[in-house]
Scaffold this active site. Structure first.
Site, PDB file in Angstrom:
ATOM      1  N   HIS A   1       0.800  -1.235   0.000  1.00  0.00           N
ATOM      2  CA  HIS A   1       0.000   0.000   0.000  1.00  0.00           C
ATOM      3  C   HIS A   1       0.829   1.280   0.000  1.00  0.00           C
ATOM      4  O   HIS A   1       0.270   2.371   0.035  1.00  0.00           O
ATOM      5  CB  HIS A   1      -0.921   0.017   1.223  1.00  0.00           C
TER       6      HIS A   1
HETATM    7  C1  UD1 Z   1      -1.839   5.236   6.237  1.00  0.00           C
HETATM    8  C2  UD1 Z   1      -0.501   5.681   6.820  1.00  0.00           C
HETATM    9  C3  UD1 Z   1       0.531   4.590   6.639  1.00  0.00           C
HETATM   10  C4  UD1 Z   1       0.039   3.279   7.233  1.00  0.00           C
HETATM   11  C5  UD1 Z   1      -1.327   2.951   6.651  1.00  0.00           C
HETATM   12  C6  UD1 Z   1      -1.862   1.747   7.342  1.00  0.00           C
HETATM   13  C7  UD1 Z   1      -0.057   8.086   6.683  1.00  0.00           C
HETATM   14  C8  UD1 Z   1       0.721   9.130   5.993  1.00  0.00           C
HETATM   15  N1  UD1 Z   1      -0.015   6.857   6.117  1.00  0.00           N
HETATM   16  O1  UD1 Z   1      -1.663   5.034   4.846  1.00  0.00           O
HETATM   17  O2  UD1 Z   1       1.731   4.948   7.293  1.00  0.00           O
HETATM   18  O3  UD1 Z   1       0.953   2.274   6.904  1.00  0.00           O
HETATM   19  O4  UD1 Z   1      -2.234   4.036   6.868  1.00  0.00           O
HETATM   20  O5  UD1 Z   1      -2.822   1.091   6.591  1.00  0.00           O
HETATM   21  O6  UD1 Z   1      -0.678   8.347   7.692  1.00  0.00           O
HETATM   22  N2  UD1 Z   1      -9.084   4.521   2.425  1.00  0.00           N
HETATM   23  C9  UD1 Z   1     -10.314   3.947   2.500  1.00  0.00           C
HETATM   24  N3  UD1 Z   1     -10.762   3.531   3.717  1.00  0.00           N
HETATM   25  C10 UD1 Z   1     -10.033   3.669   4.834  1.00  0.00           C
HETATM   26  C11 UD1 Z   1      -8.777   4.264   4.746  1.00  0.00           C
HETATM   27  C12 UD1 Z   1      -8.308   4.683   3.533  1.00  0.00           C
HETATM   28  O7  UD1 Z   1     -11.015   3.793   1.498  1.00  0.00           O
HETATM   29  O8  UD1 Z   1     -10.495   3.253   5.902  1.00  0.00           O
HETATM   30  C13 UD1 Z   1      -8.573   4.933   1.099  1.00  0.00           C
HETATM   31  C14 UD1 Z   1      -8.928   6.343   0.731  1.00  0.00           C
HETATM   32  O9  UD1 Z   1      -9.088   6.365  -0.661  1.00  0.00           O
HETATM   33  C15 UD1 Z   1      -7.687   7.113   1.080  1.00  0.00           C
HETATM   34  C16 UD1 Z   1      -6.583   6.101   0.769  1.00  0.00           C
HETATM   35  O10 UD1 Z   1      -7.155   4.848   1.104  1.00  0.00           O
HETATM   36  O11 UD1 Z   1      -7.562   8.261   0.303  1.00  0.00           O
HETATM   37  C17 UD1 Z   1      -5.336   6.302   1.575  1.00  0.00           C
HETATM   38  O12 UD1 Z   1      -5.620   6.417   2.964  1.00  0.00           O
HETATM   39  P1  UD1 Z   1      -4.620   7.245   3.937  1.00  0.00           P
HETATM   40  O13 UD1 Z   1      -5.145   7.189   5.310  1.00  0.00           O
HETATM   41  O14 UD1 Z   1      -4.351   8.575   3.322  1.00  0.00           O
HETATM   42  O15 UD1 Z   1      -3.268   6.501   3.810  1.00  0.00           O
HETATM   43  P2  UD1 Z   1      -2.899   4.988   3.851  1.00  0.00           P
HETATM   44  O16 UD1 Z   1      -2.362   4.605   2.522  1.00  0.00           O
HETATM   45  O17 UD1 Z   1      -4.028   4.209   4.418  1.00  0.00           O
HETATM   46  N1  UDP Z   2      -3.331  -6.735   8.620  1.00  0.00           N
HETATM   47  C1  UDP Z   2      -4.622  -7.181   8.855  1.00  0.00           C
HETATM   48  N2  UDP Z   2      -5.417  -7.464   7.790  1.00  0.00           N
HETATM   49  C2  UDP Z   2      -5.002  -7.331   6.502  1.00  0.00           C
HETATM   50  C3  UDP Z   2      -3.680  -6.871   6.283  1.00  0.00           C
HETATM   51  C4  UDP Z   2      -2.874  -6.576   7.354  1.00  0.00           C
HETATM   52  O1  UDP Z   2      -5.038  -7.313   9.994  1.00  0.00           O
HETATM   53  O2  UDP Z   2      -5.793  -7.599   5.594  1.00  0.00           O
HETATM   54  C5  UDP Z   2      -2.503  -6.377   9.783  1.00  0.00           C
HETATM   55  C6  UDP Z   2      -1.122  -6.979   9.851  1.00  0.00           C
HETATM   56  O3  UDP Z   2      -1.125  -8.187  10.569  1.00  0.00           O
HETATM   57  C7  UDP Z   2      -0.326  -5.899  10.593  1.00  0.00           C
HETATM   58  C8  UDP Z   2      -1.007  -4.622  10.202  1.00  0.00           C
HETATM   59  O4  UDP Z   2      -2.285  -4.983   9.693  1.00  0.00           O
HETATM   60  O5  UDP Z   2      -0.470  -6.036  12.006  1.00  0.00           O
HETATM   61  C9  UDP Z   2      -0.250  -3.870   9.156  1.00  0.00           C
HETATM   62  O6  UDP Z   2      -0.960  -2.716   8.879  1.00  0.00           O
HETATM   63  P1  UDP Z   2      -0.744  -1.824   7.602  1.00  0.00           P
HETATM   64  O7  UDP Z   2      -0.172  -2.605   6.502  1.00  0.00           O
HETATM   65  O8  UDP Z   2      -2.056  -1.172   7.346  1.00  0.00           O
HETATM   66  O9  UDP Z   2       0.241  -0.689   8.129  1.00  0.00           O
HETATM   67  P2  UDP Z   2       1.784  -0.607   8.514  1.00  0.00           P
HETATM   68  O10 UDP Z   2       2.161  -1.768   9.336  1.00  0.00           O
HETATM   69  O11 UDP Z   2       2.546  -0.543   7.237  1.00  0.00           O
HETATM   70  O12 UDP Z   2       1.896   0.682   9.230  1.00  0.00           O
END
Ligand code: UD1
Ligand code: UDP
Length: 384
Positions: free
Chosen positions: A196
């Protein structure tokens, strides 16, 4: 003492799950969710299934825009007037919660302090550096992170104790529930993947290259697709290779169950790199760098830069052939006592004898180290 813990995304919900009950049992504690993540499969599934209380308030911000998150979090903090604010990790919610803590003059404790990729093109690296800069107490997950804080950034050592990583606590706490899940139903060797990061999925060329590499693997890849990635695949009009078993994001228990039966993990998640080490499953990190180099030193993780490298299938084969040689007994993230150490240091800050307890673990803070940390913070506050 009033303590507020800020959370805003999936990984924070997971990693704070073991800490929240420890804090709620000892303090006037408020668990605050910013609403950065909002889809049910990124939030509600974790609130429902994890062994932790639900957040006390949901701010419903619905964006990762930092100013919006900060404004909403600061408004709530003015209402709560916490003495101590705990933030975790490196997301925009972490930064917003940390800024809000400063606005209300609370002691700011940053958990997972000091980890560094030294890649300032990543928003997460900037968030970490800023939050560590403004924190009063930096709780490092490993000795390497504490070393970055002290030797590289010249922070006073007493204010940077090594407490371990809450990802291990979360896994230990949910281990039996994970083992009881049915598993993904895949035969033979399979991989589990997350992807992601903006640098990969927001660039159509890099994402296209990545899909070709995944398609070259001879095993199925279970891939619960993050909403950001799903959105980009649609807007770039790209197609999944046939060996990808695509699904919506799944809960932590099912995801860990799937990981525990996998031959290999492919990931750009921070948490999955940590979980690979805890589960003893080899991992390839789909990035040019990582802020979790301990996993690479131990031979449990290998970097693969999707923008430049080729031959992922060969790297997978190499990891499968060699991972048995690595010292699994060494978990650089500790044995699951991070939450106890964090609770203890806050009790010490409150001037109380700690009720939270943990065994001595080489490389991790003792009660005396935590006492030194609390005394240092108290003295700095008095001097300010
Ligand atoms: C964010 C964090 C990242 C973390 C990740 C965990 C920042 C800068 N990034 O990235 O460090 O690893 O969360 O998953 O804070 N969206 C949905 N539903 C949701 C959330 C997001 O549809 O519940 C979609 C939206 O289109 C949104 C995009 O995902 O614009 C990105 O979401 P965002 O919270 O900006 O960043 P992540 O890529 O989720
Ligand atoms: N994870 C989960 N379901 C999924 C994918 C990941 O529960 O479908 C969990 C995974 O075990 C880990 C965390 O989500 O604990 C990782 O989160 P994410 O990739 O969103 O963020 P990051 O770790 O990069 O901040």
């Amino acid at each position: 003492m009033r303590v507020a813990t800020v959370c805003g995304t999936r990984p924070e919900l997971i990693k704070l799950a073991p800490l929240v009950p420890e804090l709620s049992a000892r303090f006037d504690h408020h668990y605050l969710f910013t609403g950065q993540h909002y889809s049910p499969n990124m939030v509600q599934v974790f609130v429902d299934e994890l062994d932790a209380p639900a957040p006390d308030s949901f701010l419903d911000v619905g964006t990762s825009e930092i100013d919006a998150l900060t404004a909403a979090t600061a408004a709530k903090m003015r209402e709560l007037r916490p003495d101590v604010v705990v933030t975790y990790g490196d997301t925009n919610s972490t930064l917003a919660g940390s800024r809000a803590a400063k606005e209300v003059g609370a002691i700011l404790i940053h958990v997972e302090a000091g980890i560094r990729s030294f890649d300032r093109s990543m928003p997460e690296e900037l968030n970490r550096v800023i939050v560590d800069e403004i924190s009063d107490l930096r709780l490092a997950p490993t000795g390497l992170a504490a070393w970055f804080l002290t030797a590289f950034e010249h922070r006073p050592p007493p204010a940077c104790p090594v407490v371990g990583n809450l990802a291990v606590d979360a896994w230990v706490r949910h281990r039996d529930l994970i083992a009881a899940r049915p598993g993904p139903g895949l035969e033979g060797d399979y991989a589990v993947m997350t992807l992601h990061r903006q640098a990969t999925v927001d660039d159509p060329e890099v994402l296209g290259r990545a899909l070709k590499e995944f398609g070259s693997l001879s095993m199925p890849i279970l891939f619960p697709v993050h909403p950001r990635t799903a959105d980009r695949m649609k807007s770039f009009g790209l197609e999944w290779p046939d060996n990808l078993q695509i699904c919506e994001p799944i809960g932590y228990l099912d995801f860990c169950r799937a990981m525990s039966g996998a031959a290999i993990l492919l990931t750009d998640s921070g948490g999955v790199q940590e979980e690979g080490i805890s589960l003893g499953i080899p991992c390839i990190t789909l990035r040019p760098n990582t802020e979790r180099m301990e996993t690479v030193f131990l031979g449990g993780n290998k970097l693969f830069d999707l923008a430049r490298d080729t031959g992922l299938a060969g790297d997978v084969e190499h990891m499968l052939a060699t991972h048995g040689d690595r010292p699994y007994q060494l978990n650089p993230f500790g044995s699951g006592y991070a939450a106890a150490r964090i609770a203890a240091v806050i009790e010490l800050l409150d001037g109380r004898a700690p009720t939270a307890s943990f065994p001595d673990e080489a490389g991790f803070a003792t009660m005396a180290d935590l006492q030194a940390a609390a005394s240092f913070v108290a003295a700095s506050r008095r001097a300010a």
